[in-house]
Structures are given as C-alpha cells and as structure tokens.
Design a protein around this motif. Structure first.
Motif, PDB file in Angstrom:
ATOM      1  N   GLU A 206       0.838  -1.192   0.000  1.00 52.54           N
ATOM      2  CA  GLU A 206       0.000   0.000   0.000  1.00 52.54           C
ATOM      3  C   GLU A 206       0.877   1.247   0.000  1.00 52.54           C
ATOM      4  O   GLU A 206       0.575   2.246  -0.649  1.00 52.54           O
ATOM      5  CB  GLU A 206      -0.964  -0.038   1.194  1.00 52.54           C
ATOM      6  CG  GLU A 206      -2.058  -1.089   0.962  1.00 52.54           C
ATOM      7  CD  GLU A 206      -2.841  -1.435   2.221  1.00 52.54           C
ATOM      8  OE1 GLU A 206      -3.695  -2.314   2.139  1.00 52.54           O
ATOM      9  OE2 GLU A 206      -2.589  -0.834   3.286  1.00 52.54           O
ATOM     10  N   THR A 207       1.988   1.159   0.708  1.00 57.98           N
ATOM     11  CA  THR A 207       2.948   2.271   0.689  1.00 57.98           C
ATOM     12  C   THR A 207       3.524   2.428  -0.719  1.00 57.98           C
ATOM     13  O   THR A 207       3.691   3.537  -1.209  1.00 57.98           O
ATOM     14  CB  THR A 207       4.082   2.023   1.704  1.00 57.98           C
ATOM     15  OG1 THR A 207       3.502   1.685   2.946  1.00 57.98           O
ATOM     16  CG2 THR A 207       4.951   3.252   1.864  1.00 57.98           C
TER      17      THR A 207
ATOM     18  N   MET B 183       1.285   4.315  -2.873  1.00 61.37           N
ATOM     19  CA  MET B 183       1.386   5.761  -2.652  1.00 61.37           C
ATOM     20  C   MET B 183       2.655   6.336  -3.255  1.00 61.37           C
ATOM     21  O   MET B 183       2.675   7.447  -3.749  1.00 61.37           O
ATOM     22  CB  MET B 183       1.335   6.055  -1.157  1.00 61.37           C
ATOM     23  CG  MET B 183      -0.061   5.946  -0.617  1.00 61.37           C
ATOM     24  SD  MET B 183      -0.055   6.427   1.104  1.00 61.37           S
ATOM     25  CE  MET B 183      -0.285   4.869   1.856  1.00 61.37           C
ATOM     26  N   MET B 184       3.736   5.546  -3.202  1.00 57.55           N
ATOM     27  CA  MET B 184       4.985   6.018  -3.796  1.00 57.55           C
ATOM     28  C   MET B 184       4.804   6.232  -5.303  1.00 57.55           C
ATOM     29  O   MET B 184       5.365   7.167  -5.870  1.00 57.55           O
ATOM     30  CB  MET B 184       6.105   5.024  -3.547  1.00 57.55           C
ATOM     31  CG  MET B 184       6.624   5.042  -2.131  1.00 57.55           C
ATOM     32  SD  MET B 184       7.896   3.774  -1.945  1.00 57.55           S
ATOM     33  CE  MET B 184       9.108   4.654  -1.018  1.00 57.55           C
TER      34      MET B 184
ATOM     35  N   GLU C 169       2.415   7.382  -6.723  1.00 61.11           N
ATOM     36  CA  GLU C 169       1.716   8.650  -6.940  1.00 61.11           C
ATOM     37  C   GLU C 169       2.400   9.815  -6.239  1.00 61.11           C
ATOM     38  O   GLU C 169       1.828  10.885  -6.115  1.00 61.11           O
ATOM     39  CB  GLU C 169       0.294   8.552  -6.376  1.00 61.11           C
ATOM     40  CG  GLU C 169      -0.597   7.613  -7.128  1.00 61.11           C
ATOM     41  CD  GLU C 169      -1.998   7.653  -6.558  1.00 61.11           C
ATOM     42  OE1 GLU C 169      -2.883   8.212  -7.216  1.00 61.11           O
ATOM     43  OE2 GLU C 169      -2.188   7.134  -5.430  1.00 61.11           O
ATOM     44  N   ASP C 170       3.600   9.553  -5.719  1.00 58.40           N
ATOM     45  CA  ASP C 170       4.289  10.599  -4.969  1.00 58.40           C
ATOM     46  C   ASP C 170       4.422  11.870  -5.810  1.00 58.40           C
ATOM     47  O   ASP C 170       4.782  11.824  -6.993  1.00 58.40           O
ATOM     48  CB  ASP C 170       5.675  10.110  -4.570  1.00 58.40           C
ATOM     49  CG  ASP C 170       6.415  11.131  -3.734  1.00 58.40           C
ATOM     50  OD1 ASP C 170       6.163  11.176  -2.527  1.00 58.40           O
ATOM     51  OD2 ASP C 170       7.205  11.910  -4.313  1.00 58.40           O
ATOM     52  N   LEU C 171       4.130  12.992  -5.161  1.00 65.09           N
ATOM     53  CA  LEU C 171       4.086  14.258  -5.905  1.00 65.09           C
ATOM     54  C   LEU C 171       5.413  14.643  -6.546  1.00 65.09           C
ATOM     55  O   LEU C 171       5.464  15.029  -7.706  1.00 65.09           O
ATOM     56  CB  LEU C 171       3.599  15.375  -4.978  1.00 65.09           C
ATOM     57  CG  LEU C 171       2.160  15.229  -4.475  1.00 65.09           C
ATOM     58  CD1 LEU C 171       1.847  16.295  -3.435  1.00 65.09           C
ATOM     59  CD2 LEU C 171       1.177  15.311  -5.632  1.00 65.09           C
ATOM     60  N   ASP C 172       6.510  14.511  -5.767  1.00 71.61           N
ATOM     61  CA  ASP C 172       7.818  14.907  -6.319  1.00 71.61           C
ATOM     62  C   ASP C 172       8.243  13.984  -7.460  1.00 71.61           C
ATOM     63  O   ASP C 172       8.791  14.413  -8.470  1.00 71.61           O
ATOM     64  CB  ASP C 172       8.887  14.846  -5.218  1.00 71.61           C
ATOM     65  CG  ASP C 172       8.692  15.952  -4.202  1.00 71.61           C
ATOM     66  OD1 ASP C 172       8.262  17.045  -4.607  1.00 71.61           O
ATOM     67  OD2 ASP C 172       8.951  15.712  -3.014  1.00 71.61           O
ATOM     68  N   TYR C 173       7.965  12.710  -7.239  1.00 74.85           N
ATOM     69  CA  TYR C 173       8.322  11.691  -8.224  1.00 74.85           C
ATOM     70  C   TYR C 173       7.560  11.952  -9.524  1.00 74.85           C
ATOM     71  O   TYR C 173       8.133  12.025 -10.620  1.00 74.85           O
ATOM     72  CB  TYR C 173       7.950  10.343  -7.606  1.00 74.85           C
ATOM     73  CG  TYR C 173       8.154   9.114  -8.458  1.00 74.85           C
ATOM     74  CD1 TYR C 173       9.415   8.752  -8.914  1.00 74.85           C
ATOM     75  CD2 TYR C 173       7.077   8.278  -8.743  1.00 74.85           C
ATOM     76  CE1 TYR C 173       9.584   7.596  -9.656  1.00 74.85           C
ATOM     77  CE2 TYR C 173       7.241   7.117  -9.480  1.00 74.85           C
ATOM     78  CZ  TYR C 173       8.495   6.782  -9.944  1.00 74.85           C
ATOM     79  OH  TYR C 173       8.663   5.635 -10.662  1.00 74.85           O
TER      80      TYR C 173
ATOM     81  N   GLU D 102       6.130  14.704 -10.454  1.00 77.57           N
ATOM     82  CA  GLU D 102       6.513  15.998 -11.011  1.00 77.57           C
ATOM     83  C   GLU D 102       7.785  15.875 -11.857  1.00 77.57           C
ATOM     84  O   GLU D 102       7.900  16.449 -12.932  1.00 77.57           O
ATOM     85  CB  GLU D 102       6.774  16.960  -9.848  1.00 77.57           C
ATOM     86  CG  GLU D 102       6.583  18.421 -10.177  1.00 77.57           C
ATOM     87  CD  GLU D 102       6.653  19.232  -8.887  1.00 77.57           C
ATOM     88  OE1 GLU D 102       7.763  19.694  -8.552  1.00 77.57           O
ATOM     89  OE2 GLU D 102       5.615  19.359  -8.216  1.00 77.57           O
TER      90      GLU D 102
ATOM     91  N   ILE E 226       9.306   0.152  -7.601  1.00 77.56           N
ATOM     92  CA  ILE E 226       8.106   0.704  -8.241  1.00 77.56           C
ATOM     93  C   ILE E 226       8.428   1.284  -9.620  1.00 77.56           C
ATOM     94  O   ILE E 226       7.654   1.146 -10.563  1.00 77.56           O
ATOM     95  CB  ILE E 226       7.387   1.752  -7.360  1.00 77.56           C
ATOM     96  CG1 ILE E 226       8.305   2.913  -7.028  1.00 77.56           C
ATOM     97  CG2 ILE E 226       6.792   1.138  -6.116  1.00 77.56           C
ATOM     98  CD1 ILE E 226       7.572   4.220  -6.942  1.00 77.56           C
TER      99      ILE E 226
END
Lengths: 86, 559
Positions: B74-75, B78-79, B81-85, B87, B133
């Motif tokens: 689950e983590t 989220m990774m 979809e990580d914002l910095d990644y 971006e 990921i």
C-alpha cells in the motif's frame, strides 16, 4: 494557521508504514495544507518520499502546521494520529 | 568443493540445488517523443496499472502474512503517486520530450539515490522500494512479464538482490534459502528470509557465478557460508548443525513467551550477553528478557582513535531503543589483558591480566571514562539503562567511579540535555577481593553481576588462555561456587540483585545450584536462553536445594 510540536517515539522514526498512513490520513482531510518541519527543513506532508527522506528519528521533535479548512479539527486529528502511530 | 563467504542475515542451514532468479528484462530505450501529451497519458495509464497490480499484491501479502506485510505494498502504491516523483516524470516528458519508460527510470534513480545517501540503514534500504516501483511502471510500459522460479523441486535461490514485489510474488514452497550478491541486512530478502525462518546469505558479490547454476549447495545463514559440492565431512557437519537448529526451533516454539519459573514457582531472569548492537536481533529472537552484559569494547576496537561521545551515544541509543524498554546493562570499557587496542598506547606488561585494565584505565584516564559516561547517560533517555563497572577490587574505586557519574549528570543537567533519573549502577564481581568484600560493596551499588571467567582465573590462579592446565583448571571448583554463594547472600542482605554474566551462567549442570543459591539473574549468550529456560522449568528447587547447598559446604565433595 494552527500548529503543534511532537516528539517521535517510534524506534525507527517516521518510516515507510506510518509515513504512508499519514499521507492517507491527510488526503482524507481535504481542504487543509499540512506541512511537517524539522529544524530548517520543511515538507508538504502529502509528499511521501520527501517526508521519509527527512530521516526523522526517534527522539526528534517535529513541528506540524495546518493551513486552511477547519484548522482546529484537522490539527487535532493529526495530533491523535501521531500519538497513535509515531 | 568451493566455499563462498558472505554475510548471514537469517540463520539456519539448508541444502539444495542453486537456482538463479529469472528476471524478465526488457532493454530500456530512450528517445524523443513527438506527442508529449500522449506520452504523459501513456505514463498515467501505466501508473494506474501499477497501482492496480500492487493492490493485488497487497491482498496476496495480507492473506499470507497479515496487514503489516500488506501495508508495504500500500505504501508502494502511494509512492507511485508521490508528488515529487510524478513531477519529475512530468518534467522529463513534457519539457524534455523524453519517452515515458526512460522518464520513469530517471525519476526513480533520483529518488533512490536520495534514499541511498541517508545515514540510517533503514532509510538507505528504502532505495530498493523506489527502484522496485519504477521498475514496475517501466516494465508495464515496455510490456515486460514478471519473472520467478521455474523449477519442480525446492531450490536455494540466488540473485543480485530481490525487490519487495519480487519477494512477495515468489512461490515460497519452492525456496529453501537465499544467496544474494548484493543486499543489506535490512533488505526485503533478509526480512522475508527471517519471517520464513530460512537461511539467507547476502553480499557474496562476484563469488556467485552463473556457471554454478543447478549445482548442489549447502548454505549456513549463521556463519554466512555457502558450500558448493560439499565433501562428506563438511556435509555431515552441516547436516548435524541443521538437525540441531531444527531441534532448537522446536524448543523455541514451545518455550518462547514462557516465564523462567521453576516447577515450584521460583523465578530467575534470563538475560543475554552481547558484543555489538546488531546482536539485539538474536536477543529478541531467542526471547531474552533483557541484556545482562553489553560489552562496550567493540566501539573502541572498531575505531582507529578514541570513539567520540556522539558515536558512542548513537550505538547505546540504538540498543536501548531496539530493546524497547527492557533492561540493558552496559559494561564500561574493559580493555587490557587479552583485549589490547593500539591507540590506548598501553605499555607492555608481563602480566596483563593483573595489570592496567578496565576500570583501572578509566580511573587513571578520566577523560576517556567521562566521554563514555556522558554517552551512556545521554542514551539513558531512550530505554532502561544500567551501568556496570568491570574489575573492581576496592570500595574506593566504586566510590570514585560513582562520583564521576554524578559529575556527568550534573554537567548534562546544566547543559539541559535529557537523561533518565533511574539508571542503576552496578559492578562486576570478578576479583576474589570484590567477592570477599561484597558485603561492603553491596552498600555502594544497585546490583552485582558475577563475571565467572575472571573470577575463576583469579581465584584458582589459573590463566584462562593457558590450555595446558588441564585438571588444575576446574570450572566447577568449590572455591568459586562458594564465592558465588557468598556474593549472592551479601547482595540480598543489602536488598540488591545479583546475577552471573560469565560462561558458568549457561552451564546447565549448575542451574539447579544457582537456583538454590537464589541468584536473581543469569546472563548468557542468546542461543543459550531457551535451553536454560527449559532447565529452569524442569527444576524443583525445594527438592534439590538442601542437598546442593550442603554439598557445597561439605568437605566430602570436590576433594
């Protein structure tokens, strides 16, 4: 703006599991911008990897700031989250 | 026979054919795309697919290993979809016109490097999660199928290092053990192996050759050895070890979580002796009740110069927090005698065992002692610390050491540095002088721990290192056993506890006697905890006490 400080008690610090749960929690509280800072460093609490990369360890104190939305209620919820998970 | 040495991160012995993990690989191409917006959408689709796949894995992990294991995936979701990644990927695609698989890979590398550069082992190991990921999303973009084990019989699985998603996809019934060329003790392969209770050896590097494919190997996760085509003798030795481990495992399952209580209800604490912070793992695995002796020498032996306060503080803190509130007795510097360190520049002695060592060095060179005490008290805020001084012969030595503790506490208070008010201070009883004076010493400290190795050597005047003394060196000598009783009785008169932290503590032939004497604690190597617990639980102290104590004092035994 509403803010509070919290000292991490989890032995591994803000590691993947609680960081992930925290991001999830904050996502559910739409309308508020939440930041977490340690010393000079400050990150948007929605940024999972950046949050983990702060390498926040047990015994360290972080400052949590809530901006926008129902600040009071959101801050309370997040504080409860920290107490339960970190 | 070929022997490969790596680092054992999960104990156990297993034998089977060596199998190399099949990783489906596509070649990463990089090119400039014509339609950047379409490429971005292609990424978004692959990202959604990856999140969906990870959801499936999370459910699989939940069914196999519970919520905790599922949380990892689950983590990972989220990774993704990580914002910095995201971006960074968006930038690569939309601004530079890079193809999606290259953009994902590059963004993954940036994040992975950021984790790899962190100073904490746990966070360092997270770089594998990011690579995982990224590899998944890139794999989806390239149309790659996930790999696995294609074998009918169970195997010893060899690989560079396994990503978390790879470990969960593995068919566990096919794996007897792991050997990886890279990896760390906090890697997912290591964690998985420990959860499964099978051996894992990491970091064998170049020694792991693909030509070994299919060859019969024996892995020993305790020593970190991989043996190819073992000869008869080696095989017999390792298989015997395997049988012993399995027996221990059975014991562990029966005794883990059980109290160390005799049949008639007498309790004794069973703690562990350790030499460095990594040993905590073994303590917890063997269900040790605490740490009765943490030898702090490793800190000094690992350095080329005096270890700093900060370095020591981190090590003590780690052990205290890893032990989660269980008592940890840390012994202050005990060098000299058989443990020499260059930079201390100790003059050569004819009789080092009787020379300038341990507490004597500390009292003569207070600046070294002060650094250690400061680090210890600072770490006390993170768990339940007890401090223990080695090699005491006189009351004044203890008073002087305690005075230094008070001074350090005063300094820390003045500097506003937190420490615990509940740090117990104790001493080792390992000189005959301390044993004889134990009635006096008991008034000075909170506990005694009897170091039977030195106590035996000094009492019998038999050099520990000299193997030729044979029958003159008797570990069960009544003089030593009587001293143990004397020390324990004197401790109890003053209401303090008394334990043993030498080899004798784990000697099952003496467990009944130790219970009869009324010792409060035995500190033994982690692997000795459960056999000792078993022995304690089989004993009826009331039945044996009178005879054993009478024998100890009689003139008929041990003549």
């Amino acid at each position: 703006m509403k803010s509070f400080e919290y000292t991490i008690t989890d032995p591994v610090g803000i590691h993947a599991r609680p960081a992930g749960l925290l991001v999830k929690e904050i996502k559910s509280l739409a309308g508020s911008a939440v930041t977490i800072s340690k010393g000079e460093k400050k990150v948007n609490a929605l940024k999972l990897m950046a949050l983990m990369q702060m390498g926040i360890k047990q015994g360290e104190t972080v400052k949590i700031e809530v901006e926008g939305g129902d600040e009071e209620a959101v801050a309370k919820k997040i504080e409860a989250f920290f107490k339960a998970n970190l | 026979m070929i022997t490969i040495q790596g680092k054992g991160v999960s104990t156990g012995v297993a034998s089977g054919p060596l199998y190399f993990y099949q990783r489906a690989q596509g070649t990463l191409r990089r090119y400039e795309v014509a339609d950047r917006e379409a490429e971005w959408l292609r990424f978004k689709e692959a990202q959604a697919k990856a999140i969906e796949q990870l959801g499936v894995l999370a459910e699989k992990a939940r069914a196999e290993a519970g919520d905790e294991a599922a949380m990892l995936f689950e983590t990972h979701q989220m990774m993704c979809e990580d914002l910095d990644y995201e971006e960074a990927i968006e930038g690569f695609i939309k601004e530079q016109g890079l193809n999606a698989e290259a953009a994902v890979t590059d963004a993954g590398v940036i994040q992975a490097e950021a984790f790899a550069a962190m100073d904490d082992d746990y966070f360092k190991a997270r770089s594998a999660d990011v690579k995982d990921i990224s590899g998944r999303i890139a794999g989806i973009l390239m149309g790659v199928v996930q790999g696995g084990i294609d074998s009918d019989v169970p195997v010893i699985l060899a690989s560079d290092d396994l990503a978390p998603s790879e470990t969960v996809q593995l068919d566990k019934s096919k794996i007897l053990g792991f050997v990886t060329s890279g990896g760390s003790g906090s890697s997912h392969t290591a964690i998985l192996a420990r959860t499964m209770g099978i051996p894992a050896i990491i970091g064998v590097g170049e020694q792991l050759k693909s030509e070994y494919r299919g060859r019969e190997v024996i892995v020993d996760g305790g020593t970190g050895t991989v043996v190819l085509d073992a000869d008869e003798e080696t095989r017999a030795r390792l298989m015997k070890k395997r049988a012993e481990i399995l027996k221990r495992q059975e014991l562990l399952n029966q005794l883990k979580g059980q109290p160390n209580v005799s049949k008639d209800g007498q309790e004794i604490r069973v703690y562990c002796n350790i030499g460095n912070p990594e040993d905590v793992h073994a303590v917890l695995e063997n269900d040790g009740g605490g740490i009765g002796l943490f030898r702090s020498e490793f800190l000094y032996l690992n350095c080329d110069d005096y270890p700093t306060e900060e370095y020591q503080f981190e090590a003590y803190k780690k052990v205290l927090s890893d032990m989660g509130g269980k008592e940890v007795v840390i012994r202050t510097l005990d060098i000299g005698a058989d443990k020499m360190i260059e930079y201390f520049q100790l003059p050569h002695e004819e009789n080092p065992a009787l020379g300038n060592r341990a507490l004597r060095i500390c009292l003569n060179r207070p600046e070294i002692f002060r650094t250690q005490l400061r680090a210890l008290y600072r770490a006390s805020a993170y768990g339940r610390l007890s401090i223990m001084f080695p090699m005491v012969a006189s009351v004044w030595e203890v008073r002087e050491a305690k005075k230094m503790c008070e001074q350090v506490k005063k300094e820390l208070t003045a500097e506003g540095i937190p420490f615990s008010d509940e740090v117990d201070v104790g001493i080792m009883i390992e000189t005959p002088a301390a044993a004889v004076l134990s009635d006096r010493l008991a008034k000075e400290v909170d506990f005694f721990s009897i170091g039977t190795n030195d106590l035996t050597q000094y009492t019998l005047a038999c050099d520990r290192q000299n193997n030729d003394l044979g029958r003159f060196f008797d570990a069960h000598h009544p003089a030593v056993l009587r001293l143990i009783k004397l020390v324990c009785d004197n401790a109890h008169k003053e209401g303090i506890w008394c334990g043993i932290c030498g080899e004798l503590g784990a000697d099952l032939e003496l467990t009944e006697l130790f219970l009869s004497i009324g010792l409060d604690e035995l500190s033994v190597s982690p692997r000795a905890v459960l056999p000792l617990r078993q022995k304690v639980r089989e004993t009826q102290v009331r039945v044996v006490r009178e005879k054993l104590l009478a024998d100890l004092m009689s003139d008929q035994t041990h003549l």
